[in-house]
Design an enzyme around this catalytic site. Structure first.
Site, short mmCIF file in Angstrom:
data_model
loop_
_atom_site.label_atom_id
_atom_site.label_comp_id
_atom_site.label_asym_id
_atom_site.label_seq_id
_atom_site.Cartn_x
_atom_site.Cartn_y
_atom_site.Cartn_z
N LYS A 1 -9.68 2.26 -2.69
CA LYS A 1 -9.96 1.79 -1.32
C LYS A 1 -11.36 2.22 -0.90
CE LYS A 1 -7.66 1.76 3.20
NZ LYS A 1 -6.44 2.26 3.91
N GLU B 1 0.84 -1.20 0.00
CA GLU B 1 0.00 0.00 0.00
C GLU B 1 0.88 1.25 0.00
OE1 GLU B 1 -3.77 1.86 2.51
OE2 GLU B 1 -2.35 0.56 3.56
N CYS C 1 -5.85 -2.69 2.48
CA CYS C 1 -5.65 -2.49 3.92
C CYS C 1 -6.94 -2.63 4.72
CB CYS C 1 -4.97 -1.15 4.16
SG CYS C 1 -4.21 -1.00 5.80
#
EC number: 3.5.-.-
Length: 322
Positions: free
Chosen positions: A154, A83, A195
């Protein structure tokens, strides 16, 4: 950029579950052993590149290239970066390092070249993306020809406040994505999250029910959440869905503003950690064997035993359409 790349699965619950008509009955579905594993799932080697990045974007891209070349040389067919691999991780950096997702952008060019030169599928970690006046935490996926085949923004932003630990608000600078992403490769279908997305089991479940054999999560857990939840969540998503899960983190730099937990990890469909590392820069390799998924799904046949008629409130949109 063609908008189809931004989430290859469109919004709308029914499209997430194209084959779940059996869930509307009380009968336990009869499934053959072979159908429990997607037909297009083939064995491959995955390499997770745990990078130590700097405040110099060009240096980060050069280091990523060196490590991707190394991973390919050691037999990786699929390579994953961490990330925010091209930038320091932190809300104060995202605007400075952000790029549009287009062919002229430095990170796009670098990743495309890496994939093409190594003839691998490259999950390019994530970068800060600038689009229409907004910033996103965005992952790009390239095929062995260097072609961009998927983009994931994300979905769940990292807004936490742990007493005595870390306080962080991605939403202070980033906007959330609004679509799931699945990508077809010659080794099978992959689901993609970034994440904090791993904390939401619905994403992996939807991906698995749509034929994904592997979930890829570039992620940068910290020194509070990492030791508690990093491996736990990877194993949970794997065993929940009897699929492979790969989580790729940045290496830890105690001189940086944000301290990554590291410990890039691959988990098999039984929930067993088959490859991992510590916090230092490294490459984690794992050989992905479809027969392990077959054994898991036939030994513990949750795919034939789920009772959506009992817990249909998990799918409120489907329930409403009924």
């Amino acid at each position: 950029m063609n908008s189809k790349f931004f989430g290859l699965v469109q919004k709308g619950t029914r499209s997430f579950f194209p084959s779940l008509n059996f869930c509307y009955t009380r009968n336990i579905m009869s499934v053959s052993a072979s159908s429990l594993v997607p037909k297009d799932f083939r064995a491959f080697r995955i390499g997770l590149v745990q990078l130590a990045n700097t405040k110099d974007k060009s240096e980060n891209l050069q280091l990523a290239r060196l490590k991707v070349l190394e991973a390919a040389k050691n037999g990786s067919n699929v390579i994953v970066l961490p990330e925010i691999f091209n930038s320091p991780y932190g809300t104060g950096y995202f605007n400075q390092y952000a790029e549009p997702i287009e062919e002229s952008s430095p990170s796009y060019q670098a990743l495309s070249s890496m994939a093409k030169d190594t003839k691998t599928y490259l999950f390019g970690g994530s970068i800060p993306e600038r689009k229409d006046g907004k910033l996103y935490n965005t992952a790009m996926v390239f095929d062995p020809s260097g072609k961009l085949i998927a983009v994931h923004r994300k979905i769940h932003l990292f807004d936490i406040d742990i007493p005595g630990g870390v306080s962080f608000r991605e939403s202070d600078s980033l906007s959330p994505g609004d679509a799931m992403t699945m990508v077809d490769t010659e080794y099978g279908k992959f689901g993609l999250g970034i994440c904090y997305d791993i904390r939401f089991p619905e994403l992996a479940m939807i991906a698995a029910r749509n034929g994904c054999s592997v979930m890829i999560y570039p992620g940068a857990f910290n020194l509070s959440t990492g030791p508690l939840h990093w491996e736990l969540l990877a194993r949970a998503r794997a065993v929940d869905n009897e699929m492979f899960v790969a989580c790729c983190a940045p290496a830890r730099d105690m001189n940086a503003d944000y301290h990554s937990w590291g410990h890039s990890t691959v988990v098999d469909p039984f929930g067993k950690v088959i490859a991992t590392t510590d916090e230092k820069p490294s490459i984690v390799y794992a050989d992905i064997d479809p027969s392990v998924m077959s054994t898991a799904r036939n030994s513990v046949p949750i795919y034939t035993q789920r009772r959506f008629d009992v817990y249909s409130e998990v799918l409120p949109a489907l329930k409403k359409e009924e």
